[in-house]
Design a protein around this motif. Structure first.
Motif, PDB file in Angstrom:
ATOM      1  N   THR A 138       0.841  -1.204   0.000  1.00 49.32           N
ATOM      2  CA  THR A 138       0.000   0.000   0.000  1.00 49.32           C
ATOM      3  C   THR A 138       0.875   1.252   0.000  1.00 49.32           C
ATOM      4  O   THR A 138       0.388   2.346   0.244  1.00 49.32           O
ATOM      5  CB  THR A 138      -0.959   0.022   1.214  1.00 49.32           C
ATOM      6  N   ASN A 139       2.168   1.077  -0.291  1.00 51.79           N
ATOM      7  CA  ASN A 139       3.065   2.223  -0.473  1.00 51.79           C
ATOM      8  C   ASN A 139       2.803   2.851  -1.838  1.00 51.79           C
ATOM      9  O   ASN A 139       2.276   2.197  -2.738  1.00 51.79           O
ATOM     10  CB  ASN A 139       4.536   1.781  -0.436  1.00 51.79           C
ATOM     11  N   GLN A 140       3.223   4.097  -2.002  1.00 50.24           N
ATOM     12  CA  GLN A 140       3.180   4.687  -3.348  1.00 50.24           C
ATOM     13  C   GLN A 140       4.132   3.911  -4.234  1.00 50.24           C
ATOM     14  O   GLN A 140       5.290   3.685  -3.884  1.00 50.24           O
ATOM     15  CB  GLN A 140       3.574   6.159  -3.329  1.00 50.24           C
ATOM     16  N   LEU A 141       3.639   3.479  -5.391  1.00 53.40           N
ATOM     17  CA  LEU A 141       4.436   2.739  -6.361  1.00 53.40           C
ATOM     18  C   LEU A 141       4.667   3.610  -7.581  1.00 53.40           C
ATOM     19  O   LEU A 141       3.777   4.350  -7.989  1.00 53.40           O
ATOM     20  CB  LEU A 141       3.709   1.464  -6.789  1.00 53.40           C
ATOM     21  N   THR A 142       5.842   3.512  -8.164  1.00 50.61           N
ATOM     22  CA  THR A 142       6.165   4.214  -9.404  1.00 50.61           C
ATOM     23  C   THR A 142       6.409   3.164 -10.476  1.00 50.61           C
ATOM     24  O   THR A 142       7.219   2.259 -10.289  1.00 50.61           O
ATOM     25  CB  THR A 142       7.417   5.091  -9.234  1.00 50.61           C
ATOM     26  N   TYR A 143       5.671   3.285 -11.574  1.00 55.70           N
ATOM     27  CA  TYR A 143       5.880   2.422 -12.738  1.00 55.70           C
ATOM     28  C   TYR A 143       6.483   3.292 -13.838  1.00 55.70           C
ATOM     29  O   TYR A 143       5.997   4.390 -14.084  1.00 55.70           O
ATOM     30  CB  TYR A 143       4.572   1.798 -13.212  1.00 55.70           C
ATOM     31  N   LYS A 144       7.547   2.790 -14.471  1.00 59.32           N
ATOM     32  CA  LYS A 144       8.192   3.591 -15.508  1.00 59.32           C
ATOM     33  C   LYS A 144       8.890   2.703 -16.526  1.00 59.32           C
ATOM     34  O   LYS A 144       9.211   1.550 -16.259  1.00 59.32           O
ATOM     35  CB  LYS A 144       9.165   4.586 -14.896  1.00 59.32           C
ATOM     36  N   ILE A 145       9.119   3.298 -17.683  1.00 58.75           N
ATOM     37  CA  ILE A 145       9.863   2.652 -18.752  1.00 58.75           C
ATOM     38  C   ILE A 145      11.273   3.228 -18.748  1.00 58.75           C
ATOM     39  O   ILE A 145      11.449   4.444 -18.688  1.00 58.75           O
ATOM     40  CB  ILE A 145       9.210   2.906 -20.133  1.00 58.75           C
ATOM     41  N   GLN A 146      12.259   2.349 -18.808  1.00 55.37           N
ATOM     42  CA  GLN A 146      13.657   2.762 -18.900  1.00 55.37           C
ATOM     43  C   GLN A 146      14.228   2.260 -20.235  1.00 55.37           C
ATOM     44  O   GLN A 146      13.775   1.241 -20.760  1.00 55.37           O
ATOM     45  CB  GLN A 146      14.474   2.201 -17.739  1.00 55.37           C
ATOM     46  N   ILE A 147      15.224   2.977 -20.746  1.00 50.87           N
ATOM     47  CA  ILE A 147      15.803   2.657 -22.054  1.00 50.87           C
ATOM     48  C   ILE A 147      17.328   2.716 -21.999  1.00 50.87           C
ATOM     49  O   ILE A 147      17.905   3.422 -21.169  1.00 50.87           O
ATOM     50  CB  ILE A 147      15.298   3.641 -23.146  1.00 50.87           C
ATOM     51  N   LYS A 148      17.959   1.943 -22.893  1.00 49.85           N
ATOM     52  CA  LYS A 148      19.416   2.028 -23.065  1.00 49.85           C
ATOM     53  C   LYS A 148      19.762   1.547 -24.467  1.00 49.85           C
ATOM     54  O   LYS A 148      18.985   0.836 -25.104  1.00 49.85           O
ATOM     55  CB  LYS A 148      20.171   1.219 -22.013  1.00 49.85           C
ATOM     56  N   VAL A 149      20.945   1.924 -24.944  1.00 51.69           N
ATOM     57  CA  VAL A 149      21.402   1.465 -26.254  1.00 51.69           C
ATOM     58  C   VAL A 149      22.221   0.192 -26.074  1.00 51.69           C
ATOM     59  O   VAL A 149      22.838  -0.027 -25.037  1.00 51.69           O
ATOM     60  CB  VAL A 149      22.229   2.539 -27.006  1.00 51.69           C
ATOM     61  N   ILE A 150      22.200  -0.646 -27.106  1.00 48.78           N
ATOM     62  CA  ILE A 150      23.075  -1.813 -27.169  1.00 48.78           C
ATOM     63  C   ILE A 150      24.113  -1.549 -28.256  1.00 48.78           C
ATOM     64  O   ILE A 150      25.305  -1.614 -28.030  1.00 48.78           O
ATOM     65  CB  ILE A 150      22.299  -3.099 -27.501  1.00 48.78           C
ATOM     66  N   SER A 151      23.626  -1.218 -29.431  1.00 48.73           N
ATOM     67  CA  SER A 151      24.504  -0.948 -30.563  1.00 48.73           C
ATOM     68  C   SER A 151      23.829   0.128 -31.407  1.00 48.73           C
ATOM     69  O   SER A 151      23.174  -0.159 -32.395  1.00 48.73           O
ATOM     70  CB  SER A 151      24.718  -2.224 -31.377  1.00 48.73           C
ATOM     71  N   ALA A 152      23.957   1.330 -30.970  1.00 49.49           N
ATOM     72  CA  ALA A 152      23.349   2.458 -31.677  1.00 49.49           C
ATOM     73  C   ALA A 152      24.028   3.726 -31.196  1.00 49.49           C
ATOM     74  O   ALA A 152      24.657   3.738 -30.141  1.00 49.49           O
ATOM     75  CB  ALA A 152      21.841   2.527 -31.401  1.00 49.49           C
ATOM     76  N   ASN A 153      23.886   4.780 -31.967  1.00 50.31           N
ATOM     77  CA  ASN A 153      24.402   6.072 -31.508  1.00 50.31           C
ATOM     78  C   ASN A 153      23.515   6.626 -30.403  1.00 50.31           C
ATOM     79  O   ASN A 153      23.997   7.249 -29.474  1.00 50.31           O
ATOM     80  CB  ASN A 153      24.468   7.066 -32.665  1.00 50.31           C
ATOM     81  N   ALA A 154      22.206   6.424 -30.548  1.00 51.00           N
ATOM     82  CA  ALA A 154      21.267   6.953 -29.560  1.00 51.00           C
ATOM     83  C   ALA A 154      19.921   6.266 -29.732  1.00 51.00           C
ATOM     84  O   ALA A 154      19.627   5.698 -30.774  1.00 51.00           O
ATOM     85  CB  ALA A 154      21.105   8.465 -29.722  1.00 51.00           C
ATOM     86  N   ILE A 155      19.124   6.331 -28.679  1.00 48.04           N
ATOM     87  CA  ILE A 155      17.759   5.834 -28.692  1.00 48.04           C
ATOM     88  C   ILE A 155      16.860   6.972 -28.195  1.00 48.04           C
ATOM     89  O   ILE A 155      17.202   7.665 -27.241  1.00 48.04           O
ATOM     90  CB  ILE A 155      17.616   4.578 -27.798  1.00 48.04           C
ATOM     91  N   ARG A 156      15.774   7.194 -28.905  1.00 50.93           N
ATOM     92  CA  ARG A 156      14.781   8.186 -28.486  1.00 50.93           C
ATOM     93  C   ARG A 156      13.479   7.463 -28.188  1.00 50.93           C
ATOM     94  O   ARG A 156      13.082   6.579 -28.943  1.00 50.93           O
ATOM     95  CB  ARG A 156      14.534   9.220 -29.572  1.00 50.93           C
ATOM     96  N   TYR A 157      12.847   7.850 -27.105  1.00 58.25           N
ATOM     97  CA  TYR A 157      11.597   7.208 -26.691  1.00 58.25           C
ATOM     98  C   TYR A 157      10.469   8.224 -26.758  1.00 58.25           C
ATOM     99  O   TYR A 157      10.667   9.369 -26.415  1.00 58.25           O
ATOM    100  CB  TYR A 157      11.752   6.656 -25.262  1.00 58.25           C
ATOM    101  N   THR A 158       9.308   7.791 -27.156  1.00 58.45           N
ATOM    102  CA  THR A 158       8.118   8.609 -27.445  1.00 58.45           C
ATOM    103  C   THR A 158       8.394   9.569 -28.587  1.00 58.45           C
ATOM    104  O   THR A 158       7.978  10.705 -28.568  1.00 58.45           O
ATOM    105  CB  THR A 158       7.556   9.372 -26.211  1.00 58.45           C
ATOM    106  N   LYS A 159       9.092   9.075 -29.604  1.00 62.23           N
ATOM    107  CA  LYS A 159       9.447   9.903 -30.753  1.00 62.23           C
ATOM    108  C   LYS A 159       8.894   9.259 -32.006  1.00 62.23           C
ATOM    109  O   LYS A 159       9.408   8.252 -32.478  1.00 62.23           O
ATOM    110  CB  LYS A 159      10.969  10.011 -30.848  1.00 62.23           C
TER     111      LYS A 159
END
Length: 178
Positions: A138-159
């Motif tokens: 019953t604690n406040q919970l935070t749900y989120k999406i996290q991102i990282k690159v494996i083999s790329a110059n960059a990753i953009r999320y919600t783009k």
């Protein structure tokens, strides 16, 4: 003959407000609350270490027996790396009192023509999560999406662009009574 009890207020022995479950009332399958966040901009990560995307939402369950339905959808954009491959990872996590738990994850990978010389090559994809979580909290919970690159110059999320319109990414959480 049936009896009827009419009262103005019901309180626990401690003077608090009782829950439906505490009164023996079954509330299974009921949506108790919903929280939503939509991101109309994007963020970028060029590191192989996870970073938060903009899709984050908080919810405080009313009972430890509640389940949390987590739904999210977003576009994802990768910029090709120097070795002509593009790859990244997203994950859905829950944070409870500072403790992070991964609930699900996705990998994205695409190989490109080795003769291509432009590092401006971009790859678009979509990322969707649909997870039923049992946090027992019953604690406040935070749900989120996290991102990282494996083999790329960059990753953009919600783009993602549809003509001149950017499609927003969103995350929705629903507390379900048990």
């Amino acid at each position: 003959m049936a009896s009827i009890i009419k009262v103005d207020t019901i309180q626990t022995a401690a003077g608090g407000t009782p829950t439906a479950g505490g009164l023996g009332i079954t509330v299974g399958g009921t949506i108790l609350q919903t929280q939503r966040f939509a991101a109309t901009t994007h963020n970028e990560n060029s590191s192989s270490t996870y970073a938060d995307s903009l899709l984050t939402v908080n919810i405080t369950p009313t009972s430890t027996s509640s389940k949390i339905l987590v739904m999210s959808h977003s576009s994802i954009q990768f910029f090709r790396s120097a070795d002509n491959t593009t790859g990244g990872v997203s994950r859905l996590v829950r944070v409870n009192s500072g403790s992070l738990t991964q609930l699900a994850g996705h990998s994205f990978y695409e190989s490109h023509d080795a003769l291509a010389t432009s590092n401006a090559l971009q790859v678009y994809s979509s990322d969707t999560y649909f997870v039923l979580d049992s946090p027992a909290s019953t604690n406040q919970l935070t749900y989120k999406i996290q991102i990282k690159v494996i083999s790329a110059n960059a990753i953009r999320y919600t783009k993602h662009y549809d003509g001149d319109n950017q499609t927003p990414g969103e995350i929705v959480v629903m507390e379900l009574g048990s």
